[in-house]
Scaffold this active site. Structure first.
Site, PDB file in Angstrom:
ATOM      1  N   HIS A 250       0.868  -1.184   0.000  1.00 22.95           N
ATOM      2  CA  HIS A 250       0.000   0.000   0.000  1.00 22.95           C
ATOM      3  C   HIS A 250       0.897   1.224   0.000  1.00 22.95           C
ATOM      4  CE1 HIS A 250      -3.624   2.416   0.758  1.00 22.95           C
ATOM      5  NE2 HIS A 250      -2.819   3.166   1.488  1.00 22.95           N
ATOM      6  N   CYS A 251       0.810   2.026  -1.047  1.00 20.82           N
ATOM      7  CA  CYS A 251       1.679   3.197  -1.201  1.00 20.82           C
ATOM      8  C   CYS A 251       0.973   4.442  -0.667  1.00 20.82           C
ATOM      9  CB  CYS A 251       2.042   3.390  -2.675  1.00 20.82           C
ATOM     10  SG  CYS A 251       3.191   4.747  -2.962  1.00 20.82           S
TER      11      CYS A 251
END
Length: 293
Positions: A160-161
């Site tokens: 998850h960026c």
């Protein structure tokens, strides 16, 4: 009731290859009640605003201050090359943020308008058991994981960026990698131009004053910013300070994006299928990623 099998993890694999989530982390980061669609879903992350501000600042400085100082045809060449790289980066960035990385069954079920139930650890050991998600209530693929930040199962979950405010999975990974590559190439172009201008300023400042608007400037201590549309005058100390600050900002961005690029290049070339546990340890050292286990 969600099925589960002893000795298997949330993706149907051995539990020995999974890093268990600590209770303290679970308490600190509560998942949203509604599943997020993509990187534009609210709430937006603060890292998004930071990344946008950095790139907008660098773009304004480069196209408004420093590129107009380049001599001769180099000015037009750099305008075209740098502008093309930046435009490509913006396109792949927007596509990567806009893609819904969710599992096929999650997107088909259209769960985004319904609150996601709270995970009860007293009933289930893992969110996904026997390839069935107890929260999304759908069957998922083996490489799927349920992201806490997005509160949905992600196809081919990678991480998850926070900078994109979106999960990176099989549906948008190469858009993400293209975004990294184009950002890195543009930042290298920026630092090259800045270093040339800083060095040329100490060697022969007259090379940076070839624009026709300097014909009416008699003082060698006066510089024109935002040519050719505006003629904002600035003294040498102000010009040098701006150049140094922009160079520092570019180097910081280059360092952050560069280490993430090298990490993903390492994974995709040397270890295309790394085991989950070592990969999570490596990824935890990068502020741009938040891996879910």
């Amino acid at each position: 009731m969600c099925p589960k099998k002893l000795g298997m993890d949330s993706c149907g694999r051995s539990q020995r290859r999974v890093l268990p989530e600590s209770a303290s982390r679970a308490q600190q980061t509560l998942p949203p009640r509604l599943s997020r669609v993509n990187g534009w879903s609210k709430p937006l992350h603060g890292y998004q605003a930071v990344s946008w501000a950095m790139f907008v600042t660098l773009a304004l400085a480069m196209f408004g201050i420093f590129i107009p100082m380049l001599p001769g045809m180099w000015k037009n060449i750099v305008y075209g090359v740098s502008g093309g790289m930046l435009l490509f980066h913006v396109i792949v960035y927007l596509v990567c943020v806009s893609i819904d990385p969710g599992e096929d069954n999650v997107r088909r079920k259209k769960i985004y308008s319904e609150p996601v139930p709270t995970f009860d650890r007293s009933k289930h050991l893992h969110v996904i058991e026997d390839l069935y998600c107890c929260l999304c209530r759908v069957t998922v693929s083996e490489k799927a994981k349920h992201c806490r930040a997005c509160n949905k199962c992600i196809a081919g979950f990678d991480h998850h960026c926070k900078w994109l405010n979106n999960c990176i999975g099989s549906r948008n990974y190469w858009w993400f990698f293209s975004s990294l590559t184009s950002a890195l190439a543009w930042l290298l172009c920026v630092v090259s131009i800045l270093l040339y201008i800083v060095i040329q300023h100490h060697v022969d400042p007259r090379v940076l004053r070839t624009d026709p608007h300097y014909q009416n400037i008699t003082s060698q201590d006066t510089w024109l910013l935002f040519l050719p549309y505006f003629h904002l005058k600035a003294k040498t100390p102000v010009f040098v300070t701006i150049a140094v600050l922009v160079l520092v900002l570019d180097l910081i961005s280059l360092l952050m994006i560069g280490q993430l690029f090298i990490f993903h290049l390492y994974l995709s070339t040397l270890h295309p299928n790394p085991p989950p546990q070592p990969r999570s340890r490596l990824a935890s050292s990068f502020p741009s990623c938040s891996y879910v286990t």
